[in-house]
Design a protein around this motif. Sequence first.
Motif, PDB file in Angstrom:
ATOM      1  N   VAL A 111       0.813  -1.215   0.000  1.00  0.00           N
ATOM      2  CA  VAL A 111       0.000   0.000   0.000  1.00  0.00           C
ATOM      3  C   VAL A 111       0.849   1.269   0.000  1.00  0.00           C
ATOM      4  O   VAL A 111       0.313   2.370  -0.031  1.00  0.00           O
ATOM      5  N   GLY A 112       2.196   1.109   0.024  1.00  0.00           N
ATOM      6  CA  GLY A 112       2.974   2.343   0.000  1.00  0.00           C
ATOM      7  C   GLY A 112       4.449   2.218   0.317  1.00  0.00           C
ATOM      8  O   GLY A 112       4.960   2.941   1.180  1.00  0.00           O
ATOM      9  N   THR A 113       5.155   1.326  -0.359  1.00  0.00           N
ATOM     10  CA  THR A 113       6.613   1.319  -0.192  1.00  0.00           C
ATOM     11  C   THR A 113       7.201   2.531  -0.914  1.00  0.00           C
ATOM     12  O   THR A 113       6.612   3.046  -1.864  1.00  0.00           O
ATOM     13  N   VAL A 114       8.366   2.983  -0.453  1.00  0.00           N
ATOM     14  CA  VAL A 114       9.012   4.152  -1.055  1.00  0.00           C
ATOM     15  C   VAL A 114       9.304   3.905  -2.526  1.00  0.00           C
ATOM     16  O   VAL A 114       9.075   4.760  -3.385  1.00  0.00           O
ATOM     17  N   SER A 115       9.817   2.714  -2.823  1.00  0.00           N
ATOM     18  CA  SER A 115      10.160   2.404  -4.209  1.00  0.00           C
ATOM     19  C   SER A 115       9.130   1.470  -4.821  1.00  0.00           C
ATOM     20  O   SER A 115       8.506   0.664  -4.126  1.00  0.00           O
ATOM     21  N   GLU A 116       8.947   1.607  -6.123  1.00  0.00           N
ATOM     22  CA  GLU A 116       8.090   0.670  -6.838  1.00  0.00           C
ATOM     23  C   GLU A 116       8.749  -0.698  -6.824  1.00  0.00           C
ATOM     24  O   GLU A 116       9.967  -0.814  -6.889  1.00  0.00           O
ATOM     25  N   LEU A 117       7.924  -1.737  -6.756  1.00  0.00           N
ATOM     26  CA  LEU A 117       8.456  -3.085  -6.710  1.00  0.00           C
ATOM     27  C   LEU A 117       8.084  -3.840  -7.977  1.00  0.00           C
ATOM     28  O   LEU A 117       7.034  -3.584  -8.567  1.00  0.00           O
TER      29      LEU A 117
END
Length: 348
Positions: A111-117
């Motif tokens: 729902v909101g990691t700093v980097s896209e995965l």
Amino acid sequence: MSWYHEPAAVPSNDHRQNAEQRQSQLTKPAGSLGQLESLAITLASLQASDQPQCDNVSITVFAADHGVAAEGVSAFPQEVTAQMVQNFSAGGAAISVLAKSLGAQLGVINVGTVSELPDMEGVSDQRIAAGTANFTKKAAMSSDQLQQALHIGQKTVLKAKENGAQLWIGGEMGIANTTSATALACAYLKKHAAEIVGPGTGLDNAGQIHKSSVIHRALDVFNATSQQPLKNLQYLGGFEIAALTGAYIAAGQIGLPVLVDGFICSVAALYAAAINPSIKPWLLLSHQSAEPGHSSVLAAFEQQPIIDLGLRLGEGSGAATAVPLLRLACDLHNQMATFESAGVDNKS
């Protein structure tokens, strides 16, 4: 009226009474199985069933980063959030092992990691933003972002129910999320940060003192009170904590029992019950966390946790560990003989 204010399903009093009557007829002294009896009775009422079951368990871990990590409140770097999402997907995390052992469905929602995965098996990308803002300087999220997070939680449990879940467990992953949860707990319980703050990922005493000062500073900037739970979530929360809050509310509304994990999940459950008090009967407390603030949060529920093993990992791991006891409670309730069927004399 917003969806999260709509009333919860009402547990079945008839099935509670039936379960209580059956427990009194089983071949044992009344009350001798303690909490295993009360858990079976509660589940019978919540599931509106004379044969309560916990075979189909659904587990969802919500992951997100926190801007307050910039204040140095965690022993681990922020990159660990994304790395742990990959670990969940690969099956190497504690909750992954527990879910496999239980035969439970495990899903992870970013729902909101700093980097896209990158795309990963078992991980749903629903990023609201690249982490929350640093809440010592501004609100952690916008009102719209809060609504998005709550709605993600709602959709998650609706899907779990559609897939036949008899019990839902929420977990979380997010570096610095114990700081967010502690700030939320302080705001609602009217406690000073020093009374609740704990080691989180492993801070030493100096680190905990610093963490407490950061939280105190944030609470000074935002005059949080127990009368405004939604605003507290917006200013001090995390996307994963808000998603859990929305999930707990929705679970109560659709009549899906939930097993609440440790400190962070319990704070989300506390806020869910503050926003919609009618959902409280659907929240089962799984364990007593070793995180110091958990006792204060649990006291607000007036409910005894199922286990106390000194756990403080998060991820939903404590709740998952309690599932076998719930299953045993159901088996005992459903399969034990009655005095009459076994030809055993009852007490006079």
